[in-house]
Scaffold this motif. Structure first.
Motif, PDB file in Angstrom:
ATOM      1  N   THR A  77       0.739  -1.344   0.331  1.00 35.37           N
ATOM      2  CA  THR A  77      -0.312   0.170  -0.021  1.00 35.37           C
ATOM      3  C   THR A  77       0.469   1.810  -0.251  1.00 35.37           C
ATOM      4  OG1 THR A  77      -2.060  -0.782   1.089  1.00 35.37           O
ATOM      5  CG2 THR A  77      -1.866   1.593   1.335  1.00 35.37           C
ATOM      6  N   LEU A  78       0.587   1.870  -0.606  1.00 36.79           N
ATOM      7  CA  LEU A  78       0.593   3.418  -0.923  1.00 36.79           C
ATOM      8  C   LEU A  78       0.111   4.497   0.075  1.00 36.79           C
ATOM      9  CD1 LEU A  78       2.156   2.392  -3.465  1.00 36.79           C
ATOM     10  CD2 LEU A  78       2.464   4.274  -4.408  1.00 36.79           C
ATOM     11  N   GLU A  79       0.546   4.819   0.842  1.00 38.72           N
ATOM     12  CA  GLU A  79      -0.452   5.638   2.419  1.00 38.72           C
ATOM     13  C   GLU A  79      -1.074   6.926   0.901  1.00 38.72           C
ATOM     14  OE1 GLU A  79       2.735   4.754   4.409  1.00 38.72           O
ATOM     15  OE2 GLU A  79       2.030   2.779   5.684  1.00 38.72           O
ATOM     16  N   SER A  80       0.134   7.230   0.185  1.00 40.87           N
ATOM     17  CA  SER A  80      -0.647   9.079   0.017  1.00 40.87           C
ATOM     18  C   SER A  80      -0.045   9.091  -1.034  1.00 40.87           C
ATOM     19  CB  SER A  80      -0.380   9.923   1.242  1.00 40.87           C
ATOM     20  OG  SER A  80      -0.458  11.376  -0.233  1.00 40.87           O
ATOM     21  N   ALA A  81      -0.343   8.517  -1.947  1.00 43.81           N
ATOM     22  CA  ALA A  81       0.759   8.374  -3.346  1.00 43.81           C
ATOM     23  C   ALA A  81       0.929   9.417  -3.903  1.00 43.81           C
ATOM     24  CB  ALA A  81       0.528   7.816  -4.610  1.00 43.81           C
ATOM     25  N   THR A  82       3.148   9.396  -4.510  1.00 46.92           N
ATOM     26  CA  THR A  82       3.711  10.788  -4.646  1.00 46.92           C
ATOM     27  C   THR A  82       4.094  10.311  -6.264  1.00 46.92           C
ATOM     28  OG1 THR A  82       5.631  10.308  -3.559  1.00 46.92           O
ATOM     29  CG2 THR A  82       3.666  10.897  -2.162  1.00 46.92           C
ATOM     30  N   SER A  83       4.857  11.303  -6.833  1.00 47.62           N
ATOM     31  CA  SER A  83       5.101  11.310  -8.265  1.00 47.62           C
ATOM     32  C   SER A  83       6.188  10.255  -7.859  1.00 47.62           C
ATOM     33  CB  SER A  83       4.793  12.125  -8.476  1.00 47.62           C
ATOM     34  OG  SER A  83       6.527  13.655  -8.479  1.00 47.62           O
ATOM     35  N   SER A  84       7.169  10.520  -6.841  1.00 47.59           N
ATOM     36  CA  SER A  84       8.608  10.141  -7.059  1.00 47.59           C
ATOM     37  C   SER A  84       7.801   8.416  -6.608  1.00 47.59           C
ATOM     38  CB  SER A  84       9.022  10.122  -5.209  1.00 47.59           C
ATOM     39  OG  SER A  84       8.215  10.042  -4.380  1.00 47.59           O
ATOM     40  N   GLN A  85       6.889   8.182  -6.455  1.00 49.13           N
ATOM     41  CA  GLN A  85       6.309   7.006  -6.770  1.00 49.13           C
ATOM     42  C   GLN A  85       6.413   5.527  -7.479  1.00 49.13           C
ATOM     43  OE1 GLN A  85       3.540   6.813  -3.003  1.00 49.13           O
ATOM     44  NE2 GLN A  85       5.513   5.538  -1.843  1.00 49.13           N
ATOM     45  N   THR A  86       6.049   6.973  -8.724  1.00 53.14           N
ATOM     46  CA  THR A  86       6.025   6.002  -9.928  1.00 53.14           C
ATOM     47  C   THR A  86       7.152   4.967 -10.432  1.00 53.14           C
ATOM     48  OG1 THR A  86       4.799   8.074 -10.712  1.00 53.14           O
ATOM     49  CG2 THR A  86       5.867   7.141 -12.667  1.00 53.14           C
ATOM     50  N   SER A  87       6.546   4.436 -10.527  1.00 52.63           N
ATOM     51  CA  SER A  87       7.699   3.045 -10.922  1.00 52.63           C
ATOM     52  C   SER A  87       7.228   1.921 -11.473  1.00 52.63           C
ATOM     53  CB  SER A  87       8.316   2.887 -10.112  1.00 52.63           C
ATOM     54  OG  SER A  87       9.526   1.907  -9.936  1.00 52.63           O
ATOM     55  N   VAL A  88       7.993   0.384 -11.520  1.00 51.41           N
ATOM     56  CA  VAL A  88       7.273  -0.416 -11.966  1.00 51.41           C
ATOM     57  C   VAL A  88       7.823  -1.633 -10.736  1.00 51.41           C
ATOM     58  CG1 VAL A  88       7.819  -2.970 -13.466  1.00 51.41           C
ATOM     59  CG2 VAL A  88       7.816  -0.518 -14.404  1.00 51.41           C
ATOM     60  N   TYR A  89       7.181  -2.120 -10.587  1.00 53.74           N
ATOM     61  CA  TYR A  89       6.317  -2.771  -8.932  1.00 53.74           C
ATOM     62  C   TYR A  89       6.814  -4.512  -8.944  1.00 53.74           C
ATOM     63  CZ  TYR A  89       5.925   1.598  -6.364  1.00 53.74           C
ATOM     64  OH  TYR A  89       6.374   3.771  -6.612  1.00 53.74           O
ATOM     65  N   PHE A  90       7.643  -5.148  -8.181  1.00 55.35           N
ATOM     66  CA  PHE A  90       7.812  -6.579  -8.763  1.00 55.35           C
ATOM     67  C   PHE A  90       7.372  -6.871  -7.136  1.00 55.35           C
ATOM     68  CE2 PHE A  90       8.970  -7.213 -13.265  1.00 55.35           C
ATOM     69  CZ  PHE A  90       9.229  -5.786 -13.381  1.00 55.35           C
ATOM     70  N   CYS A  91       6.774  -8.129  -8.168  1.00 56.25           N
ATOM     71  CA  CYS A  91       6.751  -9.385  -6.738  1.00 56.25           C
ATOM     72  C   CYS A  91       6.976 -10.427  -6.643  1.00 56.25           C
ATOM     73  CB  CYS A  91       5.489 -10.016  -6.115  1.00 56.25           C
ATOM     74  SG  CYS A  91       4.946 -10.858  -4.788  1.00 56.25           S
ATOM     75  N   ALA A  92       8.285 -11.252  -5.734  1.00 57.83           N
ATOM     76  CA  ALA A  92       8.718 -12.410  -5.954  1.00 57.83           C
ATOM     77  C   ALA A  92       8.265 -12.836  -5.024  1.00 57.83           C
ATOM     78  CB  ALA A  92      10.823 -11.989  -5.855  1.00 57.83           C
ATOM     79  N   ILE A  93       8.581 -14.284  -5.085  1.00 59.99           N
ATOM     80  CA  ILE A  93       8.568 -15.275  -3.553  1.00 59.99           C
ATOM     81  C   ILE A  93       9.965 -16.365  -3.541  1.00 59.99           C
ATOM     82  CG2 ILE A  93       6.327 -15.259  -4.129  1.00 59.99           C
ATOM     83  CD1 ILE A  93       6.379 -18.095  -5.760  1.00 59.99           C
ATOM     84  N   SER A  94      10.228 -16.774  -2.413  1.00 62.94           N
ATOM     85  CA  SER A  94      10.764 -17.927  -2.542  1.00 62.94           C
ATOM     86  C   SER A  94      11.077 -18.385  -1.451  1.00 62.94           C
ATOM     87  CB  SER A  94      11.849 -16.793  -2.454  1.00 62.94           C
ATOM     88  OG  SER A  94      13.710 -17.886  -2.196  1.00 62.94           O
ATOM     89  N   GLU A  95      11.234 -19.603  -1.482  1.00 64.62           N
ATOM     90  CA  GLU A  95      11.346 -20.734  -0.274  1.00 64.62           C
ATOM     91  C   GLU A  95      12.937 -21.711  -0.152  1.00 64.62           C
ATOM     92  OE1 GLU A  95       8.075 -21.570   1.531  1.00 64.62           O
ATOM     93  OE2 GLU A  95      10.169 -22.077   2.754  1.00 64.62           O
ATOM     94  N   PRO A  96      13.374 -19.922   1.201  1.00 66.75           N
ATOM     95  CA  PRO A  96      15.289 -20.538   0.935  1.00 66.75           C
ATOM     96  C   PRO A  96      14.695 -21.539   2.673  1.00 66.75           C
ATOM     97  CG  PRO A  96      14.955 -18.429   1.872  1.00 66.75           C
ATOM     98  CD  PRO A  96      13.481 -18.792   1.459  1.00 66.75           C
ATOM     99  N   GLY A  97      16.482 -21.630   2.785  1.00 66.28           N
ATOM    100  CA  GLY A  97      16.346 -21.952   4.569  1.00 66.28           C
ATOM    101  C   GLY A  97      17.671 -22.583   4.392  1.00 66.28           C
ATOM    102  N   TRP A  98      17.918 -23.280   5.723  1.00 66.68           N
ATOM    103  CA  TRP A  98      19.346 -23.555   5.344  1.00 66.68           C
ATOM    104  C   TRP A  98      19.681 -25.108   5.092  1.00 66.68           C
ATOM    105  CZ3 TRP A  98      22.437 -20.672   6.587  1.00 66.68           C
ATOM    106  CH2 TRP A  98      22.330 -19.291   7.526  1.00 66.68           C
ATOM    107  N   GLY A  99      18.262 -25.973   5.061  1.00 63.25           N
ATOM    108  CA  GLY A  99      18.094 -27.221   4.259  1.00 63.25           C
ATOM    109  C   GLY A  99      18.506 -27.044   2.894  1.00 63.25           C
ATOM    110  N   SER A 100      17.638 -26.425   2.495  1.00 62.05           N
ATOM    111  CA  SER A 100      16.875 -26.202   0.811  1.00 62.05           C
ATOM    112  C   SER A 100      17.653 -24.504   0.626  1.00 62.05           C
ATOM    113  CB  SER A 100      15.114 -25.853   0.529  1.00 62.05           C
ATOM    114  OG  SER A 100      15.224 -24.470   1.742  1.00 62.05           O
ATOM    115  N   TYR A 101      18.348 -24.756  -0.377  1.00 60.09           N
ATOM    116  CA  TYR A 101      19.655 -24.092  -1.123  1.00 60.09           C
ATOM    117  C   TYR A 101      18.636 -23.649  -1.776  1.00 60.09           C
ATOM    118  CZ  TYR A 101      22.776 -24.835   2.793  1.00 60.09           C
ATOM    119  OH  TYR A 101      23.390 -25.189   3.780  1.00 60.09           O
ATOM    120  N   ASN A 102      18.003 -24.525  -2.540  1.00 58.87           N
ATOM    121  CA  ASN A 102      17.946 -24.269  -4.695  1.00 58.87           C
ATOM    122  C   ASN A 102      16.788 -23.254  -4.686  1.00 58.87           C
ATOM    123  OD1 ASN A 102      16.193 -26.115  -3.107  1.00 58.87           O
ATOM    124  ND2 ASN A 102      17.013 -27.474  -4.916  1.00 58.87           N
TER     125      ASN A 102
END
Lengths: 116, 116
Positions: A77-102
């Motif tokens: 959430t952009l609480e009160s949008a400003t022109s400096s927040q014009t951008s491309v936004y990417f979401c990413a996911i991961s499932e890292p862990g000490w036993g699952s490096y891949n």
């Protein structure tokens, strides 16, 4: 492709209005991230989550908040949008862990936000 | 905190020529290292990753990268560039901080132009 859906894909909004971007995953990954991408800056981390209701700030978190009430959804959430927040936004996911490096980050296709 | 430097903002090569994109990282321990590629208007696609073991790693599309601990580098190479390789390339370092929190930090990217 990892099951990541970002919505909306494009949005134009006015300065001062609140905006919420949604990231939905079907992979049941524990970690979710929001990045913004701007020319000359690469990708910069805004916020991330390491579990339901567990979030932390990234390097450019001012003016943004996040929520994660379910494993599959991460809202930015952009609480009160400003022109400096014009951008491309990417979401990413991961499932890292000490036993699952891949498990690197898998990215959505991005949301292009324009604040006028 | 980890950081990544990609010294070259823009590189131009001729089709069929060899390619090397530079990446230097800063991190106190052995990091997880990644190279991603982004075509215009698209999300980021993972090319290859290094976690441990053999310091020369092979990726998709004929790319390889070599981890050199003494130089804190993880340079990306390709013996013969194709016109379809024109894109922006991002190096990233992943590390755990503050317990189980895992973050990926990206360089600012190198834009590759391929001349016919």
């Amino acid at each position: 492709d990892a099951g990541i859906t970002q919505s909306p894909r494009h949005k134009v909004t006015e300065t001062g209005t609140p905006v919420t971007l949604r990231c939905h995953q079907t992979e049941n990954h524990r970690y979710m991230y929001w990045y913004r991408q701007d020319p000359g800056h690469g990708l910069r981390l805004i916020h991330y989550s390491y579990g339901v209701k567990d979030t932390d700030k990234g390097e450019v978190s001012d003016g943004y908040s996040v929520s994660r009430s379910k494993t599959e959804d991460f809202l930015l959430t952009l609480e009160s949008a400003t022109s400096s927040q014009t951008s491309v936004y990417f979401c990413a996911i991961s499932e890292p862990g000490w036993g699952s490096y891949n498990s690197p980050l898998h990215f959505g296709n991005g949301t292009r936000l324009t604040v006028t | 905190a980890q950081s990544v430097t990609q010294p070259d903002i823009h590189i131009t090569v001729s089709e069929g020529a060899s390619l090397e994109l530079r990446c230097n990282y800063s991190y106190g321990a052995t990091p997880y290292l990644f190279w991603y590629v982004q075509s215009p208007g698209q999300g980021l696609q993972l090319l290859l990753k290094y976690f441990s073991g053999d310091t020369l790693v092979q990726g998709i599309k004929g790319f390889e990268a070599e981890f050199k601990r003494s130089q804190s580098s993880f340079n990306l190479r390709k013996p013969s560039v194709h016109w379809s390789d024109a894109a922006e390339y991002f190096c990233a370092v992943g590390a755990f901080s503050g317990g189980s929190n895992y973050k990926l930090t990206f360089g600012k990217g190198t834009l590759l132009t391929v001349n016919p």
